[in-house]
Design a protein around this motif. Sequence first.
Motif, PDB file in Angstrom:
ATOM      1  N   VAL A  84       0.695  -1.132   0.023  1.00 61.89           N
ATOM      2  CA  VAL A  84      -0.058  -0.071  -0.005  1.00 61.89           C
ATOM      3  C   VAL A  84       0.948   1.280  -0.139  1.00 61.89           C
ATOM      4  CG1 VAL A  84      -1.760   1.345   1.348  1.00 61.89           C
ATOM      5  CG2 VAL A  84      -1.693  -1.115   1.362  1.00 61.89           C
ATOM      6  N   LEU A  85       0.717   2.118  -0.763  1.00 62.43           N
ATOM      7  CA  LEU A  85       1.184   3.426  -0.890  1.00 62.43           C
ATOM      8  C   LEU A  85       0.348   4.388  -0.628  1.00 62.43           C
ATOM      9  CD1 LEU A  85       3.499   4.517  -3.906  1.00 62.43           C
ATOM     10  CD2 LEU A  85       1.789   5.944  -3.091  1.00 62.43           C
ATOM     11  N   VAL A  86       0.673   5.316   0.447  1.00 59.41           N
ATOM     12  CA  VAL A  86      -0.210   6.177   0.635  1.00 59.41           C
ATOM     13  C   VAL A  86       0.052   7.721   0.512  1.00 59.41           C
ATOM     14  CG1 VAL A  86      -1.404   7.424   2.840  1.00 59.41           C
ATOM     15  CG2 VAL A  86      -1.047   4.951   2.803  1.00 59.41           C
ATOM     16  N   LEU A  87      -0.955   8.487   0.014  1.00 64.08           N
ATOM     17  CA  LEU A  87      -0.603   9.662  -0.538  1.00 64.08           C
ATOM     18  C   LEU A  87      -1.273  10.704   0.503  1.00 64.08           C
ATOM     19  CD1 LEU A  87      -1.556   9.368  -4.434  1.00 64.08           C
ATOM     20  CD2 LEU A  87       0.755   9.295  -3.327  1.00 64.08           C
ATOM     21  N   SER A  88      -0.635  11.945   0.870  1.00 65.30           N
ATOM     22  CA  SER A  88      -1.331  12.864   1.798  1.00 65.30           C
ATOM     23  C   SER A  88      -0.888  14.209   1.613  1.00 65.30           C
ATOM     24  CB  SER A  88      -1.391  12.457   3.029  1.00 65.30           C
ATOM     25  OG  SER A  88      -2.151  13.395   3.825  1.00 65.30           O
ATOM     26  N   ALA A  89      -1.304  15.113   1.690  1.00 65.40           N
ATOM     27  CA  ALA A  89      -0.776  16.700   1.877  1.00 65.40           C
ATOM     28  C   ALA A  89      -0.403  16.759   3.187  1.00 65.40           C
ATOM     29  CB  ALA A  89      -1.783  17.665   1.338  1.00 65.40           C
ATOM     30  N   ASN A  90      -0.731  15.860   4.130  1.00 69.99           N
ATOM     31  CA  ASN A  90      -0.386  16.157   5.722  1.00 69.99           C
ATOM     32  C   ASN A  90       0.566  15.224   6.140  1.00 69.99           C
ATOM     33  OD1 ASN A  90      -0.696  16.285   8.493  1.00 69.99           O
ATOM     34  ND2 ASN A  90      -2.783  16.206   8.709  1.00 69.99           N
ATOM     35  N   ARG A  91       1.869  15.775   6.064  1.00 71.32           N
ATOM     36  CA  ARG A  91       3.061  15.144   6.527  1.00 71.32           C
ATOM     37  C   ARG A  91       3.028  14.484   7.755  1.00 71.32           C
ATOM     38  NH1 ARG A  91       8.518  18.218   6.338  1.00 71.32           N
ATOM     39  NH2 ARG A  91       8.286  18.117   4.232  1.00 71.32           N
ATOM     40  N   SER A  92       2.209  15.093   8.697  1.00 66.64           N
ATOM     41  CA  SER A  92       2.050  14.601   9.941  1.00 66.64           C
ATOM     42  C   SER A  92       1.464  13.194  10.074  1.00 66.64           C
ATOM     43  CB  SER A  92       1.289  15.440  10.895  1.00 66.64           C
ATOM     44  OG  SER A  92      -0.187  15.610  10.687  1.00 66.64           O
ATOM     45  N   LEU A  93       0.846  12.591   9.140  1.00 65.15           N
ATOM     46  CA  LEU A  93      -0.053  11.274   9.164  1.00 65.15           C
ATOM     47  C   LEU A  93       1.028  10.156   8.596  1.00 65.15           C
ATOM     48  CD1 LEU A  93      -3.530  12.655   7.695  1.00 65.15           C
ATOM     49  CD2 LEU A  93      -2.881  11.949  10.031  1.00 65.15           C
ATOM     50  N   LYS A  94       2.081  10.547   8.249  1.00 69.95           N
ATOM     51  CA  LYS A  94       3.203   9.593   7.764  1.00 69.95           C
ATOM     52  C   LYS A  94       3.382   8.486   8.661  1.00 69.95           C
ATOM     53  CE  LYS A  94       7.789   8.878   6.091  1.00 69.95           C
ATOM     54  NZ  LYS A  94       9.274   9.372   5.886  1.00 69.95           N
ATOM     55  N   SER A  95       3.660   8.647  10.032  1.00 65.89           N
ATOM     56  CA  SER A  95       3.745   7.682  10.722  1.00 65.89           C
ATOM     57  C   SER A  95       2.414   6.819  11.304  1.00 65.89           C
ATOM     58  CB  SER A  95       4.444   8.111  12.275  1.00 65.89           C
ATOM     59  OG  SER A  95       3.329   8.908  12.817  1.00 65.89           O
ATOM     60  N   LYS A  96       1.370   7.376  10.899  1.00 68.51           N
ATOM     61  CA  LYS A  96      -0.013   6.647  11.120  1.00 68.51           C
ATOM     62  C   LYS A  96      -0.211   5.675  10.008  1.00 68.51           C
ATOM     63  CE  LYS A  96      -2.888   9.669  14.069  1.00 68.51           C
ATOM     64  NZ  LYS A  96      -4.029  10.261  14.049  1.00 68.51           N
ATOM     65  N   ALA A  97       0.142   6.245   8.862  1.00 64.66           N
ATOM     66  CA  ALA A  97       0.179   5.122   7.659  1.00 64.66           C
ATOM     67  C   ALA A  97       0.821   4.200   7.541  1.00 64.66           C
ATOM     68  CB  ALA A  97       0.316   6.088   6.359  1.00 64.66           C
ATOM     69  N   LEU A  98       2.055   4.313   8.237  1.00 63.74           N
ATOM     70  CA  LEU A  98       3.181   3.244   8.173  1.00 63.74           C
ATOM     71  C   LEU A  98       2.748   2.201   9.343  1.00 63.74           C
ATOM     72  CD1 LEU A  98       6.628   5.300   7.369  1.00 63.74           C
ATOM     73  CD2 LEU A  98       5.221   3.902   5.751  1.00 63.74           C
ATOM     74  N   ILE A  99       2.265   2.801  10.197  1.00 63.46           N
ATOM     75  CA  ILE A  99       1.774   2.042  11.520  1.00 63.46           C
ATOM     76  C   ILE A  99       0.583   1.005  11.082  1.00 63.46           C
ATOM     77  CG2 ILE A  99       0.735   1.879  13.867  1.00 63.46           C
ATOM     78  CD1 ILE A  99       2.798   4.350  14.677  1.00 63.46           C
ATOM     79  N   ALA A 100      -0.231   1.766   9.856  1.00 62.18           N
ATOM     80  CA  ALA A 100      -1.386   1.073   9.621  1.00 62.18           C
ATOM     81  C   ALA A 100      -0.913  -0.044   8.524  1.00 62.18           C
ATOM     82  CB  ALA A 100      -2.442   2.089   9.068  1.00 62.18           C
TER      83      ALA A 100
END
Length: 131
Positions: A84-100
């Motif tokens: 899964v590759l996640v895209l977001s304008a919100n850099r602060s969500l990076k760790s949440k995406a990787l943990i998910a």
Amino acid sequence: MMTPSEMSQRIVLVEDDLDIRSILDQLLTDAGYSVMALHDGRDILELNFPAPSLFILDINLPNIDGIAICKFLKLQAQLKSVPVLVLSANRSLKSKALIAGAQTFIEKPFKIERLLSEVSYCLAGQTLLSR
């Protein structure tokens, strides 16, 4: 020149912004991938598609966000190994995406070359983040 295995790789793209979805769909198609472009994460929950080679998810989606979709995918026996590759304008969500369970995270806006490199590395079982 694309190899036969690259041409057969299917990507499920979930992006609610029509312009971005259209551009990404065309970009990935031009790169030789087969793309199923969706605008709503609820379409993923129905699992009415064959397992793709890669999921590309925007985080900010209507009804269910990309992080929740990623968690859902990683709980599905037939999909948990699909990157899964996640895209977001919100850099602060990076760790949440990787943990998910996301394999990698790309912050919007991004360079086309970066996206294509990350797609290639995800499909090869690697990420640029791990290098």
